[in-house]
Write an enzyme that holds these catalytic residues in place. Structure first.
Site, PDB file in Angstrom:
ATOM      1  N   LYS A 192     -21.667   3.051  -5.686  1.00  0.00           N
ATOM      2  CA  LYS A 192     -20.600   3.355  -6.666  1.00  0.00           C
ATOM      3  C   LYS A 192     -20.806   2.528  -7.930  1.00  0.00           C
ATOM      4  O   LYS A 192     -20.754   3.048  -9.042  1.00  0.00           O
ATOM      5  CB  LYS A 192     -19.260   3.029  -6.006  1.00  0.00           C
ATOM      6  CG  LYS A 192     -18.063   3.005  -6.892  1.00  0.00           C
ATOM      7  CD  LYS A 192     -16.777   2.749  -6.100  1.00  0.00           C
ATOM      8  CE  LYS A 192     -16.634   1.310  -5.650  1.00  0.00           C
ATOM      9  NZ  LYS A 192     -16.353   0.358  -6.706  1.00  0.00           N
ATOM     10  N   CYS A 199     -19.947  -0.116  -2.221  1.00  0.00           N
ATOM     11  CA  CYS A 199     -20.041  -0.832  -3.503  1.00  0.00           C
ATOM     12  C   CYS A 199     -21.307  -0.544  -4.291  1.00  0.00           C
ATOM     13  O   CYS A 199     -21.238   0.002  -5.394  1.00  0.00           O
ATOM     14  CB  CYS A 199     -19.892  -2.331  -3.252  1.00  0.00           C
ATOM     15  SG  CYS A 199     -18.270  -2.716  -2.611  1.00  0.00           S
ATOM     16  N   ARG A 223     -18.759  -9.610   0.694  1.00  0.00           N
ATOM     17  CA  ARG A 223     -19.618  -8.674   1.427  1.00  0.00           C
ATOM     18  C   ARG A 223     -18.883  -8.202   2.671  1.00  0.00           C
ATOM     19  O   ARG A 223     -18.270  -9.036   3.371  1.00  0.00           O
ATOM     20  CB  ARG A 223     -20.914  -9.382   1.865  1.00  0.00           C
ATOM     21  CG  ARG A 223     -21.867  -9.724   0.731  1.00  0.00           C
ATOM     22  CD  ARG A 223     -22.912 -10.718   1.201  1.00  0.00           C
ATOM     23  NE  ARG A 223     -22.285 -11.990   1.575  1.00  0.00           N
ATOM     24  CZ  ARG A 223     -22.918 -12.968   2.215  1.00  0.00           C
ATOM     25  NH1 ARG A 223     -24.197 -12.823   2.561  1.00  0.00           N
ATOM     26  NH2 ARG A 223     -22.291 -14.091   2.518  1.00  0.00           N
ATOM     27  N   GLU A 224     -18.932  -6.924   2.964  1.00  0.00           N
ATOM     28  CA  GLU A 224     -18.302  -6.454   4.207  1.00  0.00           C
ATOM     29  C   GLU A 224     -19.029  -7.128   5.371  1.00  0.00           C
ATOM     30  O   GLU A 224     -20.240  -7.316   5.352  1.00  0.00           O
ATOM     31  CB  GLU A 224     -18.406  -4.929   4.310  1.00  0.00           C
ATOM     32  CG  GLU A 224     -17.517  -4.234   3.277  1.00  0.00           C
ATOM     33  CD  GLU A 224     -17.431  -2.717   3.494  1.00  0.00           C
ATOM     34  OE1 GLU A 224     -17.396  -2.272   4.651  1.00  0.00           O
ATOM     35  OE2 GLU A 224     -17.430  -2.000   2.476  1.00  0.00           O
ATOM     36  N   ASP A 275       0.854  -1.187   0.000  1.00  0.00           N
ATOM     37  CA  ASP A 275       0.000   0.000   0.000  1.00  0.00           C
ATOM     38  C   ASP A 275       0.887   1.233   0.000  1.00  0.00           C
ATOM     39  O   ASP A 275       2.020   1.192   0.495  1.00  0.00           O
ATOM     40  CB  ASP A 275      -0.916   0.002   1.251  1.00  0.00           C
ATOM     41  CG  ASP A 275      -2.150   0.886   1.043  1.00  0.00           C
ATOM     42  OD1 ASP A 275      -3.254   0.350   0.955  1.00  0.00           O
ATOM     43  OD2 ASP A 275      -1.964   2.126   0.929  1.00  0.00           O
TER      44      ASP A 275
HETATM   45  C1  UDX Z   1     -22.103  -5.993  -1.801  1.00  0.00           C
HETATM   46  C2  UDX Z   1     -22.302  -7.310  -2.547  1.00  0.00           C
HETATM   47  O1  UDX Z   1     -23.188  -8.149  -1.792  1.00  0.00           O
HETATM   48  C3  UDX Z   1     -20.949  -8.011  -2.701  1.00  0.00           C
HETATM   49  O2  UDX Z   1     -21.111  -9.206  -3.438  1.00  0.00           O
HETATM   50  C4  UDX Z   1     -20.002  -7.070  -3.444  1.00  0.00           C
HETATM   51  O3  UDX Z   1     -18.725  -7.666  -3.609  1.00  0.00           O
HETATM   52  C5  UDX Z   1     -19.858  -5.770  -2.680  1.00  0.00           C
HETATM   53  O4  UDX Z   1     -21.146  -5.163  -2.490  1.00  0.00           O
HETATM   54  P1  UDX Z   1     -21.789  -5.154   0.668  1.00  0.00           P
HETATM   55  O5  UDX Z   1     -21.836  -3.802   0.034  1.00  0.00           O
HETATM   56  O6  UDX Z   1     -20.737  -5.452   1.673  1.00  0.00           O
HETATM   57  O7  UDX Z   1     -21.633  -6.285  -0.511  1.00  0.00           O
HETATM   58  O8  UDX Z   1     -23.166  -5.336   1.402  1.00  0.00           O
HETATM   59  P2  UDX Z   1     -24.469  -6.259   1.275  1.00  0.00           P
HETATM   60  O9  UDX Z   1     -24.488  -7.156   2.439  1.00  0.00           O
HETATM   61  O10 UDX Z   1     -24.605  -6.835  -0.074  1.00  0.00           O
HETATM   62  O11 UDX Z   1     -25.635  -5.149   1.484  1.00  0.00           O
HETATM   63  C6  UDX Z   1     -25.603  -4.032   0.618  1.00  0.00           C
HETATM   64  C7  UDX Z   1     -26.628  -3.022   1.126  1.00  0.00           C
HETATM   65  O12 UDX Z   1     -27.959  -3.506   0.896  1.00  0.00           O
HETATM   66  C8  UDX Z   1     -26.543  -2.711   2.619  1.00  0.00           C
HETATM   67  O13 UDX Z   1     -26.733  -1.310   2.795  1.00  0.00           O
HETATM   68  C9  UDX Z   1     -27.731  -3.455   3.216  1.00  0.00           C
HETATM   69  O14 UDX Z   1     -28.258  -2.794   4.355  1.00  0.00           O
HETATM   70  C10 UDX Z   1     -28.735  -3.398   2.075  1.00  0.00           C
HETATM   71  N1  UDX Z   1     -29.702  -4.499   2.047  1.00  0.00           N
HETATM   72  C11 UDX Z   1     -29.249  -5.761   1.854  1.00  0.00           C
HETATM   73  C12 UDX Z   1     -31.062  -4.206   2.136  1.00  0.00           C
HETATM   74  O15 UDX Z   1     -31.450  -3.060   2.306  1.00  0.00           O
HETATM   75  N2  UDX Z   1     -31.955  -5.227   2.030  1.00  0.00           N
HETATM   76  C13 UDX Z   1     -31.569  -6.519   1.842  1.00  0.00           C
HETATM   77  O16 UDX Z   1     -32.415  -7.398   1.763  1.00  0.00           O
HETATM   78  C14 UDX Z   1     -30.161  -6.800   1.756  1.00  0.00           C
END
Ligand code: UDX
Length: 435
Positions: free
Chosen positions: A265, A262, A156-157, A31
């Site tokens: 963006k 993610c 996913r985070e 980094d």
């Molecule tokens: C996401 C994708 O799932 C992952 O595959 C990719 O690599 C990166 O982006 P992440 O952003 O970590 O992962 O979060 P995720 O758990 O997918 O949730 C995304 C958003 O959707 C969160 O704000 C969550 O609160 C919201 N969400 C998720 C809902 O509002 N309803 C749902 O049913 C599921």
């Protein structure tokens, strides 16, 4: 055992590098930020990711995982160079590729042996060809045997380690099949589906996957808003829908919508790509508008319940964009705080992990140490993030602390019947039948 360099130590790069080390490879995570590398060398993680601190420690101790800011040292004798740097949104929503470009140029400057350059960062369709061109131009007349492979991440985070070690699929894209096979070998032990396609298709699979998940969420939120007017319960609707194997139950939880580093963006970048190449992404534009609206609707509901928001105190439980992360990027809570403050409301807030990040960006917000301090003297309590520790808080105590017993359950986390029986005004999302 392979020699791997991962450029970028955000949650994707750090999890990828650490997991590859845990699989027995020699990995150097690189980094530009000396502070970040220093912290990592002292066992301090740049992000809260369950299990990561322990996994990093184990692999550093096993001398499989190394951290440095020195590009030359990091690339020495490397077979695989993963580019896992940030691709933040530019002013028009386009992905900013400056860090991808500088990584590719450093590889071109420092590597004189056959190397596989793997794009792990989420990059616009066509970036793989562009990276190859950057390297070729940088090399000028100095030949270099290399191939560029797209290997998008689906982490996913909050569950990134599990998602790396148990992927539904690994996607690899390259114009050079042998190169893709070489990268596939790194994932062999995960015993999962490894799909090999061309560069652009692999890059599109990433964007299309994220955009589809975001679409599901905006879809159920739109249905939820209809349920509120039509007297149905969106949770039951989602349950009834999900029994259909073609639909399934995931990503159908109505609430305050999606945030994070993610979805916002990537959906914006895909829309930008579409418009730039002459197609009209109406669906994506609607998916983003519905999501923006979900936050505004929460403020509208609070205004309706309290009469006015001016000089009212609103307590927020949760600031991170979702549970099990300290990431507040584009979190619904932040935009809701902005909208509430704009109408003269005072804010109290607490989050189990995101307080340090929140303190950097939130001014004039009373940052509390627990949910009860948030409730103290508040006119309403808003649940913004469905952390486990909020599931069974002591509502009797909360009710005594609140100035008015108003609860907006932004993630349909709580039992509305129980709360109403205790005398709360309970407002959920998509709960049109008053349940
Ligand atoms: C996401 C994708 O799932 C992952 O595959 C990719 O690599 C990166 O982006 P992440 O952003 O970590 O992962 O979060 P995720 O758990 O997918 O949730 C995304 C958003 O959707 C969160 O704000 C969550 O609160 C919201 N969400 C998720 C809902 O509002 N309803 C749902 O049913 C599921």
């Amino acid at each position: 055992m392979s020699k791997i360099c991962v450029i970028g130590t955000g949650y994707v790069g750090l999890v990828t590098g650490t997991c590859f080390a845990d699989l027995g490879n020699q990995v150097t995570c690189l980094d530009l930020d000396p502070q970040r590398i220093n912290n990592l060398l002292n066992g301090q993680m740049p992000i809260y990711e369950p299990g990561l601190e322990q996994l990093v420690k184990q692999n550093v101790q096993a001398k499989r995982l190394h951290f440095t800011t020195d590009y030359k040292k990091a690339l020495e004798g490397i077979e695989y160079a993963f580019i896992a740097v940030g691709t933040p949104s530019g002013v028009d929503g386009e992905a900013d590729l400056q860090y991808v470009k500088s990584s590719a140029e450093s590889i071109a400057d420092l590597v004189d042996w056959p190397i596989l350059v793997i794009n792990k960062s989420t990059v616009p369709v066509g970036t793989g060809d562009w990276v190859a061109d950057v390297i070729r131009r940088r090399r000028g007349d100095r030949p270099l045997q290399f191939s560029v492979i797209s290997n998008p991440e689906f982490l996913r985070e909050g569950s990134a380690i599990n998602d790396f070690m148990n992927p539904d699929r690994v996607v690899l894209g390259s114009e050079d099949r042998a190169a893709a096979d070489h990268v596939a070998a790194l994932y062999q032990t995960l015993r999962c589906t490894i799909m090999i396609t061309d560069l652009r298709t692999a890059e599109m699979i990433k964007y299309a996957s994220n955009a589809f998940l975001a679409t599901r969420i905006s879809f159920i939120n739109e249905i939820g808003n209809m349920c509120e007017e039509l007297g149905a319960d969106v949770r039951e609707v989602a349950l009834g829908m999900g029994y259909d194997k073609r639909i399934g139950h995931t990503y159908l939880d109505a609430g305050l919508g999606w945030g994070g580093s993610c979805f916002p963006k990537d959906v914006k970048a895909l829309e930008h790509m579409a418009v730039l190449h002459g197609t009209q992404p109406q669906l994506l534009q609607a998916v983003m508008e519905i999501n923006r609206n979900q936050r505004r609707r929460a403020v509208m509901k609070l205004r309706k319940a309290l009469g006015s928001l001016n000089e009212k105190t609103i307590g927020l439980l949760g600031l991170s964009f979702k549970p099990n992360t300290d990431d507040i990027r584009d979190a619904p809570a932040l935009e809701i705080i902005h909208l509430l403050t704009n109408e003269g409301a005072h804010i109290r807030a607490y989050d189990p992990q995101a307080m340090a990040n929140a303190a950097k960006v939130l001014k004039n917000v009373k940052l509390c140490e627990n949910p009860y301090q948030v409730a103290e003297g508040a006119d309403a309590l808003l649940l913004a993030t469905e952390w486990n520790e909020f599931k069974q808080i002591d509502f009797g105590r909360v009710k005594k602390l609140l100035r008015q017993p108003v609860i907006l359950d932004g993630r349909n986390l709580w039992d509305s019947e129980q709360l109403k029986a205790m005398g709360f005004t309970y407002i959920g999302i998509g709960r049109g039948n008053g349940k």
